[in-house]
Motif scaffolding. Structure first.
Motif, PDB file in Angstrom:
ATOM      1  N   LYS A  28      27.097  10.961 -34.025  1.00  0.00           N
ATOM      2  CA  LYS A  28      27.371   9.682 -34.678  1.00  0.00           C
ATOM      3  C   LYS A  28      28.276   8.817 -33.815  1.00  0.00           C
ATOM      4  O   LYS A  28      29.195   9.305 -33.168  1.00  0.00           O
ATOM      5  CB  LYS A  28      28.050   9.896 -36.032  1.00  0.00           C
ATOM      6  N   VAL A  29      28.012   7.512 -33.829  1.00  0.00           N
ATOM      7  CA  VAL A  29      28.804   6.523 -33.096  1.00  0.00           C
ATOM      8  C   VAL A  29      29.716   5.835 -34.099  1.00  0.00           C
ATOM      9  O   VAL A  29      29.258   5.357 -35.138  1.00  0.00           O
ATOM     10  CB  VAL A  29      27.882   5.511 -32.387  1.00  0.00           C
ATOM     11  N   ILE A  30      31.011   5.810 -33.796  1.00  0.00           N
ATOM     12  CA  ILE A  30      32.015   5.280 -34.714  1.00  0.00           C
ATOM     13  C   ILE A  30      32.634   4.002 -34.154  1.00  0.00           C
ATOM     14  O   ILE A  30      33.104   3.977 -33.027  1.00  0.00           O
ATOM     15  CB  ILE A  30      33.143   6.322 -34.960  1.00  0.00           C
ATOM     16  N   SER A  31      32.611   2.949 -34.941  1.00  0.00           N
ATOM     17  CA  SER A  31      33.244   1.663 -34.656  1.00  0.00           C
ATOM     18  C   SER A  31      32.506   0.906 -33.545  1.00  0.00           C
ATOM     19  O   SER A  31      31.474   1.352 -33.052  1.00  0.00           O
ATOM     20  CB  SER A  31      34.729   1.849 -34.315  1.00  0.00           C
ATOM     21  N   GLY A  32      33.032  -0.274 -33.208  1.00  0.00           N
ATOM     22  CA  GLY A  32      32.418  -1.109 -32.188  1.00  0.00           C
ATOM     23  C   GLY A  32      31.055  -1.627 -32.603  1.00  0.00           C
ATOM     24  O   GLY A  32      30.630  -1.454 -33.741  1.00  0.00           O
ATOM     25  N   PHE A  34      28.112  -0.588 -32.025  1.00  0.00           N
ATOM     26  CA  PHE A  34      27.077   0.403 -32.314  1.00  0.00           C
ATOM     27  C   PHE A  34      27.465   1.335 -33.464  1.00  0.00           C
ATOM     28  O   PHE A  34      26.868   2.389 -33.640  1.00  0.00           O
ATOM     29  CB  PHE A  34      26.754   1.203 -31.052  1.00  0.00           C
ATOM     30  N   HIS A  35      28.449   0.925 -34.262  1.00  0.00           N
ATOM     31  CA  HIS A  35      28.924   1.731 -35.390  1.00  0.00           C
ATOM     32  C   HIS A  35      27.769   2.136 -36.309  1.00  0.00           C
ATOM     33  O   HIS A  35      26.925   1.328 -36.681  1.00  0.00           O
ATOM     34  CB  HIS A  35      29.962   0.955 -36.204  1.00  0.00           C
ATOM     35  N   GLY A  36      27.739   3.399 -36.670  1.00  0.00           N
ATOM     36  CA  GLY A  36      26.740   3.891 -37.601  1.00  0.00           C
ATOM     37  C   GLY A  36      25.467   4.411 -36.952  1.00  0.00           C
ATOM     38  O   GLY A  36      24.664   5.062 -37.611  1.00  0.00           O
ATOM     39  N   ARG A  37      25.284   4.152 -35.691  1.00  0.00           N
ATOM     40  CA  ARG A  37      24.097   4.663 -35.005  1.00  0.00           C
ATOM     41  C   ARG A  37      24.338   6.106 -34.581  1.00  0.00           C
ATOM     42  O   ARG A  37      25.449   6.614 -34.655  1.00  0.00           O
ATOM     43  CB  ARG A  37      23.773   3.811 -33.785  1.00  0.00           C
ATOM     44  N   THR A  38      23.294   6.741 -34.121  1.00  0.00           N
ATOM     45  CA  THR A  38      23.393   8.107 -33.609  1.00  0.00           C
ATOM     46  C   THR A  38      22.858   8.119 -32.191  1.00  0.00           C
ATOM     47  O   THR A  38      21.792   7.580 -31.922  1.00  0.00           O
ATOM     48  CB  THR A  38      22.573   9.073 -34.486  1.00  0.00           C
ATOM     49  N   CYS A  55      27.773   0.526 -22.944  1.00  0.00           N
ATOM     50  CA  CYS A  55      26.580  -0.192 -23.382  1.00  0.00           C
ATOM     51  C   CYS A  55      26.919  -1.651 -23.648  1.00  0.00           C
ATOM     52  O   CYS A  55      28.088  -2.015 -23.784  1.00  0.00           O
ATOM     53  CB  CYS A  55      26.020   0.454 -24.634  1.00  0.00           C
ATOM     54  N   ARG A  56      25.890  -2.450 -23.729  1.00  0.00           N
ATOM     55  CA  ARG A  56      26.029  -3.860 -24.109  1.00  0.00           C
ATOM     56  C   ARG A  56      25.285  -4.055 -25.418  1.00  0.00           C
ATOM     57  O   ARG A  56      24.174  -3.539 -25.579  1.00  0.00           O
ATOM     58  CB  ARG A  56      25.422  -4.763 -23.043  1.00  0.00           C
ATOM     59  N   PRO A  57      25.850  -4.810 -26.359  1.00  0.00           N
ATOM     60  CA  PRO A  57      25.207  -4.957 -27.662  1.00  0.00           C
ATOM     61  C   PRO A  57      24.046  -5.924 -27.688  1.00  0.00           C
ATOM     62  O   PRO A  57      23.353  -6.022 -28.689  1.00  0.00           O
ATOM     63  CB  PRO A  57      26.341  -5.454 -28.555  1.00  0.00           C
ATOM     64  N   GLY A  58      23.813  -6.674 -26.651  1.00  0.00           N
ATOM     65  CA  GLY A  58      22.730  -7.654 -26.687  1.00  0.00           C
ATOM     66  C   GLY A  58      23.047  -8.764 -27.666  1.00  0.00           C
ATOM     67  O   GLY A  58      24.084  -9.393 -27.578  1.00  0.00           O
ATOM     68  N   ARG A  59      22.196  -8.941 -28.638  1.00  0.00           N
ATOM     69  CA  ARG A  59      22.387 -10.034 -29.599  1.00  0.00           C
ATOM     70  C   ARG A  59      22.979  -9.573 -30.916  1.00  0.00           C
ATOM     71  O   ARG A  59      22.842 -10.240 -31.929  1.00  0.00           O
ATOM     72  CB  ARG A  59      21.060 -10.722 -29.844  1.00  0.00           C
TER      73      ARG A  59
END
Length: 97
Positions: A28-32, A34-38, A55-59
């Motif tokens: 699990k990815v926490i905060s930032g 990408f929070h909530g992704r795996t 990583c870059r969040p894009g849009r």
């Protein structure tokens, strides 16, 4: 073809649930942004995940600079199925100029 696809989806489901299969697990990815992704990662010979990722969040909406690389670090989390999380550590912004 359908059974093969079904087996593959079942394998991904196991990874997303935090089960280690074939030395691979979903963390699990926490905060930032990408929070909530795996993030599905391969563990090393010691059973440890990669130390981190950028990583870059894009849009992705939010207060994130599209030029910034967002840094996540692996942290032990015994209360999660995988035993690890990726925790947001901030940004690595390129110098202006």
């Amino acid at each position: 073809m359908g059974e093969k696809n079904s087996d593959h989806l079942a394998l991904i489901g196991r990874w997303l649930a935090g089960e280690t299969v074939n030395n691979t697990v979903g963390i699990k990815v926490i905060s930032g942004p990408f929070h909530g992704r795996t993030k599905i990662v391969e563990l090393d010979q010691s059973g440890l995940p990669p130390a981190g990722f950028r990583c870059r969040p894009g849009r992705t909406p939010g207060p994130w600079s599209p030029a910034a690389k967002h840094i996540y670090l692996a942290v032990q989390a015994p209360d999660t199925p995988a035993g690890w999380i990726y925790e947001y550590a901030g940004t690595d912004t390129p110098p202006e100029g």
